[in-house]
Design a protein around this motif. Structure first.
Motif, mmCIF file in Angstrom:
data_model
loop_
_atom_site.group_PDB
_atom_site.id
_atom_site.type_symbol
_atom_site.label_atom_id
_atom_site.label_comp_id
_atom_site.label_asym_id
_atom_site.label_seq_id
_atom_site.Cartn_x
_atom_site.Cartn_y
_atom_site.Cartn_z
ATOM 1 N N LEU A 111 0.853 -1.178 0.000
ATOM 2 C CA LEU A 111 0.000 0.000 0.000
ATOM 3 C C LEU A 111 0.892 1.232 0.000
ATOM 4 O O LEU A 111 1.836 1.321 0.797
ATOM 5 N N TRP A 112 0.594 2.162 -0.872
ATOM 6 C CA TRP A 112 1.341 3.409 -0.960
ATOM 7 C C TRP A 112 0.396 4.576 -0.706
ATOM 8 O O TRP A 112 -0.810 4.470 -0.946
ATOM 9 N N ALA A 113 0.966 5.683 -0.235
ATOM 10 C CA ALA A 113 0.162 6.879 0.041
ATOM 11 C C ALA A 113 0.937 8.108 -0.378
ATOM 12 O O ALA A 113 2.174 8.114 -0.375
ATOM 13 N N ALA A 114 0.194 9.145 -0.735
ATOM 14 C CA ALA A 114 0.819 10.422 -1.093
ATOM 15 C C ALA A 114 -0.195 11.530 -0.847
ATOM 16 O O ALA A 114 -1.393 11.342 -1.069
ATOM 17 N N PRO A 115 0.276 12.676 -0.362
ATOM 18 C CA PRO A 115 -0.653 13.807 -0.174
ATOM 19 C C PRO A 115 -1.191 14.290 -1.514
ATOM 20 O O PRO A 115 -0.452 14.358 -2.501
ATOM 21 N N LEU A 116 -2.477 14.625 -1.511
ATOM 22 C CA LEU A 116 -3.112 15.048 -2.758
ATOM 23 C C LEU A 116 -2.565 16.372 -3.269
ATOM 24 O O LEU A 116 -2.619 16.652 -4.466
ATOM 25 N N ASP A 117 -2.052 17.192 -2.360
ATOM 26 C CA ASP A 117 -1.543 18.492 -2.796
ATOM 27 C C ASP A 117 -0.120 18.415 -3.324
ATOM 28 O O ASP A 117 0.472 19.436 -3.693
ATOM 29 N N GLY A 118 0.437 17.230 -3.343
ATOM 30 C CA GLY A 118 1.781 17.071 -3.874
ATOM 31 C C GLY A 118 2.864 17.610 -2.956
ATOM 32 O O GLY A 118 4.020 17.770 -3.369
ATOM 33 N N GLY A 119 2.522 17.878 -1.717
ATOM 34 C CA GLY A 119 3.470 18.514 -0.813
ATOM 35 C C GLY A 119 4.576 17.617 -0.314
ATOM 36 O O GLY A 119 5.528 18.106 0.303
ATOM 37 N N ALA A 120 4.473 16.337 -0.552
ATOM 38 C CA ALA A 120 5.524 15.420 -0.104
ATOM 39 C C ALA A 120 5.549 14.235 -1.055
ATOM 40 O O ALA A 120 4.535 13.917 -1.696
ATOM 41 N N PRO A 121 6.668 13.573 -1.171
ATOM 42 C CA PRO A 121 6.723 12.405 -2.057
ATOM 43 C C PRO A 121 5.887 11.254 -1.530
ATOM 44 O O PRO A 121 5.579 11.185 -0.338
ATOM 45 N N ALA A 122 5.526 10.359 -2.429
ATOM 46 C CA ALA A 122 4.767 9.167 -2.027
ATOM 47 C C ALA A 122 5.619 8.319 -1.091
ATOM 48 O O ALA A 122 6.847 8.344 -1.146
ATOM 49 N N ARG A 123 4.924 7.572 -0.236
ATOM 50 C CA ARG A 123 5.636 6.703 0.706
ATOM 51 C C ARG A 123 4.941 5.355 0.773
ATOM 52 O O ARG A 123 3.733 5.263 0.549
ATOM 53 N N ARG A 124 5.726 4.339 1.097
ATOM 54 C CA ARG A 124 5.136 3.019 1.285
ATOM 55 C C ARG A 124 4.465 2.979 2.645
ATOM 56 O O ARG A 124 5.104 3.182 3.668
ATOM 57 N N LEU A 125 3.167 2.705 2.642
ATOM 58 C CA LEU A 125 2.397 2.746 3.880
ATOM 59 C C LEU A 125 2.444 1.408 4.603
ATOM 60 O O LEU A 125 2.536 1.362 5.827
ATOM 61 N N ALA A 126 2.380 0.328 3.862
ATOM 62 C CA ALA A 126 2.382 -0.986 4.499
ATOM 63 C C ALA A 126 2.719 -2.040 3.464
ATOM 64 O O ALA A 126 2.425 -1.881 2.272
#
Lengths: 174, 411
Positions: free
Chosen positions: B185-200
């Motif tokens: 599972l990956w996550a990323a802020p919708l506003d693009g303020g930070a790079p995507a990260r592996r959530l789990a």
């Protein structure tokens, strides 16, 4: 089968004509409903047609077709409703004797399949209906051969419990 | 019983196929031609689509609205465009680069979280991840950099879920790393303020298999079901977006309705349960249900139960009372949305001599709070229920237009 060399429309028609029955029956055993089975096969065939030029050059088109069908089925379940009604539930009351008794038995098998988890249902259908090896099944499902073996064993045990009788698989190993 | 013989017999004697191969091929050729044409005319499409945009009002809070028992005449329904015209937004049929797409959620500024479908002209698909699509400006913004994949290659990059969770996008990725299948599972802020990260990582829980294709969401977390070895519910695992270890909640399973979990295990049950509980983990509301005995099996959402009975499908209240027949054309319930306020089913012509009169499959969207319903034939048009618990969307393609029906905007 070997490479399907030309990649044209008529080749696609010929391939579908030779495999349609098997794909429909596979889809039916996965979803338990002929109506939905035709939908699944239609969707899978359209995906194959979209990429037919590339697909036609594959060594094992049948494996690609089965994989596409499986993913179509899984995606349909994910998009829709995770709960499935056993296929026998919407069919007529159990009949007795002769041909009708045979129909009832078939529905029972399909209903028992419907109560398996998707992975277990898939390994049963691929191994014992499509007659694939453990290795071929693992390749299509994208998992290890150990997973296929363990899921097969658990699925067979569940079917034995559900059908309340011994379930043999001919000469195949589990 | 010989299983091989039984499987062959069970699928023997199939009914005549409904599959129209020539029709499928013609439709796909039209789609491919349309995609090529749309690339050349993207600007024109964007202007045309923006003219047709319907400004939506703020979503009213209509979840858990009362259920009526007036069954619509399923055989004579109008399409959604006529039943709820003010809740539909019509978008361009393709992204600015010409690819087809699937909306995952509506965002607050009129943009959408989307996932592109693979380019049919490419030999392979990429781990592209979701993007934010602005249909007015005809722009897309990617939320994921494939350089973050850390060696993952050659996986299932299409058809996996993308969801909005608060201010973030969460999506499932499947691929192969070091020769072994992995699910993440990956996550990323919708506003693009930070790079995507592996959530789990879900690899262990899938057993390296293929069935981990679903997760549901709360306002600040995602959760998924844990496969069990014995067919009984093994529970769910909840992963907060803020990080940390996932929390284990035994005895519950996904329902497909964001926020709601159920005690009734449905994937490998050996017996149909006669009662159960649905639990909304966001509001902590708990709903008990009990089957009526009229139906042979059942599906219960937070609003009502449904099931096939002798003579056709029925619906009844969560306490088993108020059994109402849905008529011979109602074939199956295929989904629910907005806490069960909307039921989604399949209708088809009545049975005659054991065979259906034609091959049309029609989906019906039924608002249980008003008993208004709409129907439309379904095919390969991307129809789906997506969005969030607060703002569920029903989407479908119609020619060169992608329609988004905001269920929360229906009064």
């Amino acid at each position: 089968m070997g490479a399907w060399c030309l990649g044209g429309v008529e080749d696609f028609r010929a391939y579908v004509a030779s495999r349609l029955d098997g794909l429909r029956r596979t889809a039916y055993l996965l979803c338990g409903d002929w109506h939905r089975a035709d939908d699944l096969v239609s969707t899978a065939l359209m995906k194959m047609y979209r990429h037919w030029r590339r697909v036609s050059m594959m060594d094992n088109i049948d494996a690609y077709a089965r994989r596409t069908l499986l993913r179509t089925w899984l995606n349909e379940r994910r998009r829709g409703w995770r709960r499935e009604v056993p296929a026998g539930a919407e069919l007529p009351d159990a009949a007795h004797g002769g041909h009708e008794r045979g129909v009832t038995d078939r529905l029972t098998v399909v209903a028992a399949l419907a109560e398996l988890s998707p992975k277990r249902r898939a390994v049963i259908v691929l191994r014992y209906f499509s007659d694939l090896s453990v290795e071929q099944t693992a390749e299509i499902l994208g998992c290890s051969t150990g997973t296929v073996k363990s899921q097969t064993a658990r699925a067979l045990e569940a079917l034995r419990v559900r059908l309340a009788q011994d379930v043999s698989v001919g000469g195949q190993d589990r | 019983m010989n299983l091989i013989d039984e499987l062959r017999a069970a699928s023997a004697d199939p009914p005549p196929t409904r599959i129209d191969l020539d029709g499928l091929m013609s439709a796909e050729r039209r789609n491919m031609a349309r995609r090529r044409w749309v690339v050349a005319c993207a600007a024109v499409f964007t202007v045309a689509a923006s003219v047709g945009v319907v400004r939506l009002a703020s979503p009213p809070d209509l979840g858990n609205a009362p259920v009526t028992t007036q069954v619509p005449d399923f055989a004579h329904l109008n399409p959604p465009e006529r039943v709820w015209p003010n809740a539909i937004r019509s978008l361009p049929g393709t992204l600015p680069d010409g690819r087809a797409y699937q909306v995952a959620a509506a965002l607050d500024d009129g943009t959408y979280l989307v996932r592109a479908e693979p380019d049919p002209a490419k030999e392979t698909t990429d781990f592209e991840g979701p993007m934010v699509y602005d249909p007015v400006r005809a722009t897309t913004r990617h939320l994921f950099d494939p350089a973050l994949l850390n060696g993952m290659t050659a996986g299932i990059s299409t058809g996996l879920p993308v969801k909005r969770v608060g201010g973030e996008a969460v999506w499932l990725l499947s691929g192969v790393r070091a020769g072994k299948p992995v699910w993440e599972l990956w996550a990323a802020p919708l506003d693009g303020g930070a790079p995507a990260r592996r959530l789990a990582s879900l690899t262990e829980e899938t057993g390296g298999g293929m069935v981990m294709t679903a997760f549901d969401t709360t306002g600040d977390a995602v959760y998924w079901s844990i496969p069990s070895a014995d067919g009984k519910p093994a529970g769910i695992r909840i992963q907060p977006l803020s990080g940390g270890a996932p929390r284990y909640v035994p005895g519950y399973d996904l329902t497909g309705i964001d926020g709601w979990v159920s005690t009734a295990h449905t994937e490998a049950q050996h017996e149909q349960p006669i009662a159960g509980e649905l639990w909304n983990m966001v509001t902590d509301k708990r709903v008990s249900w009990r089957v009526s005995g009229a139906s042979e099996s059942h599906i219960c959402d937070p609003t009502a139960c449904y099931g096939p009975a002798k003579g056709g499908w029925v619906t009844h209240g969560l306490d088993g009372s108020g059994v109402t027949r849905l008529g011979a054309t109602f074939r199956t319930l295929s989904g629910a949305a907005f806490d069960g306020r909307f039921a989604i089913g399949i209708i088809s012509p009545e049975l005659r001599d054991g065979a259906r009169r034609d091959t049309t499959i029609t989906q019906v969207l039924w608002d249980r709070s008003t008993d208004k319903a709409a129907s439309r034939p379904i095919g390969f048009d991307g129809s789906a229920v997506v969005g969030t618990a607060e703002r569920p969307l029903y989407t479908w393609r119609d020619g060169d237009v992608y329609n988004v029906l905001d269920l929360s905007a229906i009064g």
